[in-house]
Motif scaffolding. Structure first.
Motif, PDB file in Angstrom:
ATOM      1  N   UNK A 255       0.853  -1.188   0.000  1.00 17.52           N
ATOM      2  CA  UNK A 255       0.000   0.000   0.000  1.00 17.52           C
ATOM      3  C   UNK A 255       0.885   1.233   0.000  1.00 17.52           C
ATOM      4  N   UNK A 256       0.677   2.132  -0.968  1.00 18.06           N
ATOM      5  CA  UNK A 256       1.525   3.320  -1.029  1.00 18.06           C
ATOM      6  C   UNK A 256       0.971   4.431  -0.139  1.00 18.06           C
ATOM      7  N   UNK A 257       1.671   5.549  -0.130  1.00 18.57           N
ATOM      8  CA  UNK A 257       1.316   6.637   0.762  1.00 18.57           C
ATOM      9  C   UNK A 257      -0.048   7.242   0.437  1.00 18.57           C
ATOM     10  N   UNK A 258      -0.521   7.051  -0.786  1.00 23.81           N
ATOM     11  CA  UNK A 258      -1.844   7.540  -1.167  1.00 23.81           C
ATOM     12  C   UNK A 258      -2.933   6.498  -0.906  1.00 23.81           C
ATOM     13  N   UNK A 259      -2.555   5.344  -0.372  1.00 24.89           N
ATOM     14  CA  UNK A 259      -3.538   4.315  -0.057  1.00 24.89           C
ATOM     15  C   UNK A 259      -3.831   3.365  -1.200  1.00 24.89           C
ATOM     16  N   UNK A 260      -3.133   3.506  -2.322  1.00 25.18           N
ATOM     17  CA  UNK A 260      -3.354   2.601  -3.451  1.00 25.18           C
ATOM     18  C   UNK A 260      -2.628   1.278  -3.224  1.00 25.18           C
ATOM     19  N   UNK A 261      -3.259   0.220  -3.655  1.00 24.96           N
ATOM     20  CA  UNK A 261      -2.685  -1.114  -3.475  1.00 24.96           C
ATOM     21  C   UNK A 261      -1.924  -1.562  -4.717  1.00 24.96           C
ATOM     22  N   UNK A 262      -0.833  -2.269  -4.482  1.00 26.87           N
ATOM     23  CA  UNK A 262      -0.015  -2.875  -5.533  1.00 26.87           C
ATOM     24  C   UNK A 262       0.161  -4.330  -5.119  1.00 26.87           C
ATOM     25  N   UNK A 263      -0.349  -5.239  -5.908  1.00 24.00           N
ATOM     26  CA  UNK A 263      -0.454  -6.628  -5.477  1.00 24.00           C
ATOM     27  C   UNK A 263       0.318  -7.564  -6.402  1.00 24.00           C
ATOM     28  N   UNK A 264       0.768  -8.672  -5.826  1.00 21.63           N
ATOM     29  CA  UNK A 264       1.375  -9.741  -6.610  1.00 21.63           C
ATOM     30  C   UNK A 264       0.767 -11.058  -6.173  1.00 21.63           C
ATOM     31  N   UNK A 265       0.509 -11.907  -7.142  1.00 19.08           N
ATOM     32  CA  UNK A 265       0.138 -13.299  -6.910  1.00 19.08           C
ATOM     33  C   UNK A 265       1.327 -14.134  -7.322  1.00 19.08           C
ATOM     34  N   UNK A 266       1.872 -14.924  -6.395  1.00 15.23           N
ATOM     35  CA  UNK A 266       3.088 -15.662  -6.724  1.00 15.23           C
ATOM     36  C   UNK A 266       3.206 -16.924  -5.881  1.00 15.23           C
ATOM     37  N   UNK A 267       3.745 -17.974  -6.508  1.00 16.85           N
ATOM     38  CA  UNK A 267       4.103 -19.189  -5.774  1.00 16.85           C
ATOM     39  C   UNK A 267       5.613 -19.287  -5.617  1.00 16.85           C
ATOM     40  N   UNK A 268       6.318 -18.201  -5.948  1.00 14.33           N
ATOM     41  CA  UNK A 268       7.767 -18.191  -5.882  1.00 14.33           C
ATOM     42  C   UNK A 268       8.432 -18.463  -7.209  1.00 14.33           C
ATOM     43  N   UNK A 269       7.700 -19.053  -8.138  1.00 15.83           N
ATOM     44  CA  UNK A 269       8.241 -19.373  -9.468  1.00 15.83           C
ATOM     45  C   UNK A 269       7.499 -18.627 -10.569  1.00 15.83           C
ATOM     46  N   UNK A 270       6.256 -18.314 -10.328  1.00 15.53           N
ATOM     47  CA  UNK A 270       5.410 -17.599 -11.300  1.00 15.53           C
ATOM     48  C   UNK A 270       4.809 -16.395 -10.586  1.00 15.53           C
ATOM     49  N   UNK A 271       4.455 -15.376 -11.350  1.00 14.83           N
ATOM     50  CA  UNK A 271       3.835 -14.229 -10.720  1.00 14.83           C
ATOM     51  C   UNK A 271       2.867 -13.537 -11.659  1.00 14.83           C
ATOM     52  N   UNK A 272       1.916 -12.806 -11.049  1.00 11.90           N
ATOM     53  CA  UNK A 272       0.948 -11.971 -11.759  1.00 11.90           C
ATOM     54  C   UNK A 272       0.831 -10.682 -10.949  1.00 11.90           C
ATOM     55  N   UNK A 273       0.965  -9.528 -11.606  1.00 16.76           N
ATOM     56  CA  UNK A 273       0.969  -8.232 -10.903  1.00 16.76           C
ATOM     57  C   UNK A 273      -0.272  -7.422 -11.210  1.00 16.76           C
ATOM     58  N   UNK A 274      -0.847  -6.811 -10.157  1.00 14.86           N
ATOM     59  CA  UNK A 274      -1.969  -5.889 -10.293  1.00 14.86           C
ATOM     60  C   UNK A 274      -1.640  -4.578  -9.594  1.00 14.86           C
ATOM     61  N   UNK A 275      -2.034  -3.468 -10.197  1.00 15.57           N
ATOM     62  CA  UNK A 275      -2.096  -2.182  -9.520  1.00 15.57           C
ATOM     63  C   UNK A 275      -3.566  -1.818  -9.378  1.00 15.57           C
ATOM     64  N   UNK A 276      -4.007  -1.614  -8.158  1.00 17.66           N
ATOM     65  CA  UNK A 276      -5.418  -1.288  -7.910  1.00 17.66           C
ATOM     66  C   UNK A 276      -5.557   0.229  -7.928  1.00 17.66           C
ATOM     67  N   UNK A 277      -6.092   0.747  -9.002  1.00 22.14           N
ATOM     68  CA  UNK A 277      -6.180   2.199  -9.166  1.00 22.14           C
ATOM     69  C   UNK A 277      -7.331   2.801  -8.367  1.00 22.14           C
ATOM     70  N   UNK A 278      -8.405   2.032  -8.191  1.00 21.18           N
ATOM     71  CA  UNK A 278      -9.527   2.448  -7.354  1.00 21.18           C
ATOM     72  C   UNK A 278     -10.024   1.231  -6.594  1.00 21.18           C
ATOM     73  N   UNK A 279     -10.518   1.479  -5.362  1.00 29.48           N
ATOM     74  CA  UNK A 279     -10.992   0.379  -4.549  1.00 29.48           C
ATOM     75  C   UNK A 279      -9.842  -0.323  -3.848  1.00 29.48           C
ATOM     76  N   UNK A 280     -10.110  -1.528  -3.354  1.00 26.38           N
ATOM     77  CA  UNK A 280      -9.080  -2.280  -2.652  1.00 26.38           C
ATOM     78  C   UNK A 280      -9.409  -3.765  -2.668  1.00 26.38           C
ATOM     79  N   UNK A 281      -8.388  -4.568  -2.419  1.00 25.72           N
ATOM     80  CA  UNK A 281      -8.554  -6.007  -2.245  1.00 25.72           C
ATOM     81  C   UNK A 281      -8.565  -6.364  -0.762  1.00 25.72           C
ATOM     82  N   UNK A 282      -7.666  -5.732   0.016  1.00 21.30           N
ATOM     83  CA  UNK A 282      -7.548  -6.027   1.436  1.00 21.30           C
ATOM     84  C   UNK A 282      -8.854  -5.739   2.157  1.00 21.30           C
ATOM     85  N   UNK A 283      -9.293  -6.712   2.951  1.00 20.14           N
ATOM     86  CA  UNK A 283     -10.495  -6.521   3.759  1.00 20.14           C
ATOM     87  C   UNK A 283     -11.795  -6.797   3.048  1.00 20.14           C
TER      88      UNK A 283
END
Length: 246
Positions: A74-102
């Motif tokens: 979570x950055x200083x503006x409250x935006x989320x930056x997320x990664x899905x990973x098993x350590x070998x593969x990954x998928x990246x999301x930037x949440x521009x509006x809204x949130x995943x946490x909670x």
């Protein structure tokens, strides 16, 4: 019982910090670390809007279902930056509006536009849909990169240089003492030239060239404001380790 993603202490990806989170414990094996690269260095990052929705909505994403692989910065503006990973593969999301946490369930609206930028995101989007549907990363969607063997050799060469090894010792470690005894002094000098190139490239990679491994070509590199943390989906923010080294 709901599952929760790992809690990671990490700073927000930023240019001066190398373009990724660096607060993972250096004793962790690489597959256990969760690194979130800045979108300017990870061209497959998908920008999304996350809208809370009824869990019965057939288009919704249940956050619980992603928890085994999910880490969120979570950055200083409250935006989320997320990664899905098993350590070998990954998928990246930037949440521009809204949130995943909670959230229990969200409707993800993917921002894909243009031609070249869309091409870089279609494969990551297919990877995400496969992961969500099948609860595993699709091996066929992650073809092996033929450059990996050389990158590994460069890492080994750099570690050996830091330990004080000579170029001949590096060559012996990589290709075997028998070959070095036979070929190191040959007239063509091909093996020694190969090691010199490897050492040169290892130095360049350590000086920041690693960013080019996944970085898209941009004329300007942006950075997030450092000041928050990586957290689990239901997490409470805690202090940044923006000064941590890797």
């Amino acid at each position: 019982m709901s599952r929760r993603a790992r809690r990671l202490a990490a700073s927000i990806p930023n240019r001066s910090g190398g373009g990724c989170t660096f607060a993972e414990h250096p004793g962790l094996a690489a597959p256990d670390a969760r690194i979130i690269w800045h979108a300017d260095f990870d061209p497959g990052t998908i920008a999304v809007t996350a809208v809370p929705t009824d869990p019965a909505n057939p288009d919704c994403v249940h956050i619980d279902r992603l928890a085994p692989w999910l880490a969120i910065a979570v950055d200083a503006q409250g935006r989320e930056h997320a990664v899905l990973s098993d350590g070998w593969h990954h998928i990246r999301f930037d949440v521009e509006q809204g949130r995943l946490a909670g959230e229990q369930a969200v409707l993800l609206r993917y921002r894909v536009q243009g031609v070249a930028s869309a091409e870089a995101r279609l494969l990551p989007l297919r990877r995400f849909l496969y992961l969500y549907r099948h609860h595993q990363f699709g091996r066929s969607l992650y073809p092996p990169d033929p450059r990996i063997d050389r990158w590994i050799e460069m890492l080994r060469a750099h570690d050996a240089l830091l330990a004080g090894a000579s170029q001949r010792e590096i060559a012996a470690a990589l290709y075997g003492a028998d070959r070095i005894a036979r070929d190191w002094g040959e007239a063509s000098d091909s093996l020694r030239s190969r090691i010199r190139r490897l050492v040169r490239d290892a130095h360049a990679m350590a000086r920041g060239g690693y960013r080019t491994l996944i970085r898209r070509r941009t004329t300007a590199v942006k950075s997030f404001d450092v000041g928050s943390s990586v957290q689990q989906p239901a997490a409470v923010p805690y202090n940044s380790l923006s000064g941590a080294g890797g």
